[in-house]
Design an enzyme around this catalytic site. Structure first.
Site, short mmCIF file in Angstrom:
data_model
loop_
_atom_site.label_atom_id
_atom_site.label_comp_id
_atom_site.label_asym_id
_atom_site.label_seq_id
_atom_site.Cartn_x
_atom_site.Cartn_y
_atom_site.Cartn_z
N LYS A 1 58.07 62.35 21.99
CA LYS A 1 58.35 63.27 20.81
C LYS A 1 57.99 62.52 19.66
O LYS A 1 58.11 61.32 19.83
CB LYS A 1 59.83 63.63 21.02
N ARG B 1 63.47 71.85 32.67
CA ARG B 1 63.36 73.02 33.87
C ARG B 1 63.28 72.06 35.10
O ARG B 1 63.56 72.67 36.15
CB ARG B 1 62.00 73.74 33.44
N1 BES Z 1 64.76 69.79 24.73
C1 BES Z 1 63.67 70.28 24.45
C2 BES Z 1 63.68 71.79 23.85
C3 BES Z 1 64.44 71.67 22.29
C4 BES Z 1 63.58 71.79 21.13
C5 BES Z 1 65.63 71.53 22.35
C6 BES Z 1 64.09 71.74 20.23
C7 BES Z 1 66.46 71.74 21.09
C8 BES Z 1 65.60 71.87 20.07
C9 BES Z 1 62.72 70.06 25.75
O1 BES Z 1 63.04 69.42 26.69
C10 BES Z 1 61.60 70.26 25.45
O2 BES Z 1 60.97 69.18 24.75
N2 BES Z 1 60.76 71.03 25.49
C11 BES Z 1 59.33 71.23 25.20
C12 BES Z 1 58.50 71.86 26.26
C13 BES Z 1 57.06 71.82 26.07
C14 BES Z 1 56.62 70.43 26.41
C15 BES Z 1 56.49 72.72 26.94
C16 BES Z 1 59.11 71.93 24.03
O3 BES Z 1 59.76 72.88 23.62
O4 BES Z 1 58.27 71.60 23.27
ZN ZN Z 2 61.92 67.49 26.63
#
Ligand code: BES
Ligand code: ZN
Ligand code: ZN
Length: 518
Positions: free
Chosen positions: A297, A371
């Site tokens: 990230k 997921r």
């Molecule tokens: N933990 C994150 C989602 C999240 C985002 C929680 C903001 C709280 C606040 C999750 O694991 C994630 O990173 N999801 C990705 C999925 C994508 C790579 C398809 C996302 O939402 O960007």
């Molecule tokens: Zn994630």
């Protein structure tokens, strides 16, 4: 907070501060507010009469008015708390009102507070639907207890702003009414303690709350309330062939934790569970820190990814209250906890992993890890005999884009189960908005080389793609999925709640579980 319920006259109660609720009984959108207090005490009404007549206080939700040395009352201060319009008043306004009273006391240094039990029958029925006193009492305590919690655990110099004692003052009433108010009060304490337990877990930093530590806290809680609890790690994941969950965990020095909490109700004489009795499975995403893994990230805001275990914390909190409320339904809480790290041993984009169900998954993005752990958690819940599933997860940023920070994204594969949850949410005051997960979206998770991919084929409807992925693992089992990414953490203070972890979904899940109790 030492919270007591007393049956006596509020006017003669000696306290630093007495809070009383007020509503606007004016009918019509543009009508000037007409303020009425939710009390039948002439003395309390009399003390506030002059200032209310001035029209300065409108009884808007969240509005407060403070009077010192109110005439004819024993209290040192009278705090009038607005709940908004009387017409259509919901119990959640009472919950927030009680929270607002507690948080109004804090900056004043008021350590002891009394709240006059809202007597809605003080008003004309045409203005206000009478709310059941058991429910009123429960939500009042919930709101007050949840409002009391502030976050100073990690400050070396703590400013104590706690409200140490709360007295809920209900009028002398018939024995049956008193019993109902008491019952609601007792339940409110349990529900609020569960929500605060959840919030405290979510507040913990990633270096403190590792998956192992989460397992320890869950086990300690279970021992305290008499729940069966098992905490497993890598070896068990391998034994169960949880290839998706294990892949996420493998990049961290911290071993994963698979937490299984079981609640079996004690049945009375002559009572028995039929073969078709429901077994509810509560599955939570417990990523104690989400760096994104190899698909790392951006640094901005990454510190907040300690709350990526809020779904797990909600389930652990809910199990705590279930053990104490003792509904007559079997419930199994399952938490899949890991840390998502980039490392030489980490899983990578392009990897193909095999989930416990036997389905293969092409990993497109290691940041879509929630997921993956849930895929194995949901399938495992089915093998343990769960007939109905609910999961909570801070799953997608896309859900936050879609619904903002007000509504939780709700998905379901079953109308009756969805309806039960929606009814539950009406009482809990938490907001959910249903999004689709019909097979029209199935193409999103098609993989060229495996049974599915872990991200959507394009960037549209990301919260739905995630739900479609989970749906592959619940099959025909009735299921509700809650994407709490936008609601698990409040950046802003609210008049009734400190900023930080919200404890979202705990109350609704509890209400939903009660709906299945025999
Ligand atoms: N933990 C994150 C989602 C999240 C985002 C929680 C903001 C709280 C606040 C999750 O694991 C994630 O990173 N999801 C990705 C999925 C994508 C790579 C398809 C996302 O939402 O960007
Ligand atoms: Zn994630
Ligand atoms: Zn995550």
């Amino acid at each position: 907070m030492d919270t007591k319920l007393l049956f006596q006259d509020a006017a003669s109660f000696q306290t630093p501060m007495l809070a009383v609720f007020a509503v606007d009984i004016a009918v019509g959108k543009d009508a000037e507010p007409v303020v009425a207090l939710l009390t039948t005490s002439d003395a309390v009404a009399g003390a506030a009469a002059k200032v209310l007549a001035s029209g300065e206080f409108k009884a808007a939700a969240g509005e407060t008015l403070l009077l010192h040395a109110p005439n004819g009352l024993k209290t040192e201060r009278l705090l009038v708390v607005g709940l908004g319009k009387a017409k259509g008043l919901s119990v959640d306004e009472v919950r927030k009102g009680a929270g607002t009273a507690v948080r109004a006391a804090k900056p004043l240094g008021v350590r002891e507070l009394a709240i006059a039990f809202p007597e809605d029958h003080a008003l004309d029925d045409e203005h206000l639907e009478t709310l059941p006193c058991m429910l009123l009492s429960r939500v009042l305590v919930e709101g007050a207890e949840v409002a009391e919690l502030d976050w100073d655990t990690y400050r070396s110099e703590r400013k104590d702003r706690s409200v140490r004692a709360l007295s809920v003052i209900a009028k002398e009433a018939e024995k049956s009414t008193r019993a109902e108010i008491q019952e609601g009060f007792d339940a409110g304490l349990i529900v609020a303690a569960a929500q605060n337990f959840t919030r405290t877990l979510v507040n913990e930093p990633g270096n403190v709350l590792t998956p192992t530590e989460l397992g320890k806290r869950a086990a300690a809680m279970c021992a305290e309330v008499g729940l069966k609890c098992e905490v497993h790690s890598t070896a068990k994941l391998q034994e169960l062939k949880m290839g998706a969950f294990a892949a996420v965990a493998q990049g961290s020095e911290q071993p994963p934790a698979l937490i299984v909490m079981t609640y079996e109700p004690k049945l009375g004489k002559g009572e028995s569970f039929g073969a078709d009795s429901p077994v509810l499975g509560l599955v939570g995403k417990g990523i104690t820190f989400d760096t994104g893994g190899i698909s790392i990230k951006p640094g901005d805001g990454m510190e907040k990814m300690k709350y990526d275990m809020a779904g797990a914390a909600a389930m652990i909190g809910a199990m705590r209250a279930i053990a104490q409320l003792k509904p007559k339904v079997k419930v199994i809480g399952i938490v899949c906890s890991a840390e998502n790290m980039p490392d030489g041993k980490a899983y990578r984009p392009g990897d193909v992993v095999t989930a416990m169900s036997g389905k293969t998954i092409e990993v497109i993005n290691t940041d879509a890890e929630g997921r993956l752990v849930l895929a194995d958690g949901l399938h495992y819940a089915k093998t343990l005999g769960c007939t109905h599933l609910i999961d909570a997860a801070t799953l997608t940023g896309a859900c936050v884009v879609a619904l903002g920070i007000v509504n939780v994204g709700l998905f379901s594969n079953d109308e009756a189960t969805w309806q039960k949850f929606t009814d539950a949410a009406k009482i809990s005051g938490e907001k959910f908005w249903r999004l689709p997960c019909t097979d029209d979206y199935k193409d999103q998770i098609k993989s060229h080389i495996a049974d599915m991919r872990n991200t959507g084929a394009n960037r549209w409807g990301g919260a739905i793609s995630a739900a479609m992925f989970l749906k592959e693992f619940v099959g025909e089992t009735p299921w509700v999925h809650l994407d709490i990414a936008g609601c698990a953490w409040n950046d802003e203070n609210k008049p009734w709640l400190a900023n930080g972890p919200s404890g979202i979904a705990v109350r609704s899940i509890l209400e939903w579980v009660r709906a299945y109790a025999a």
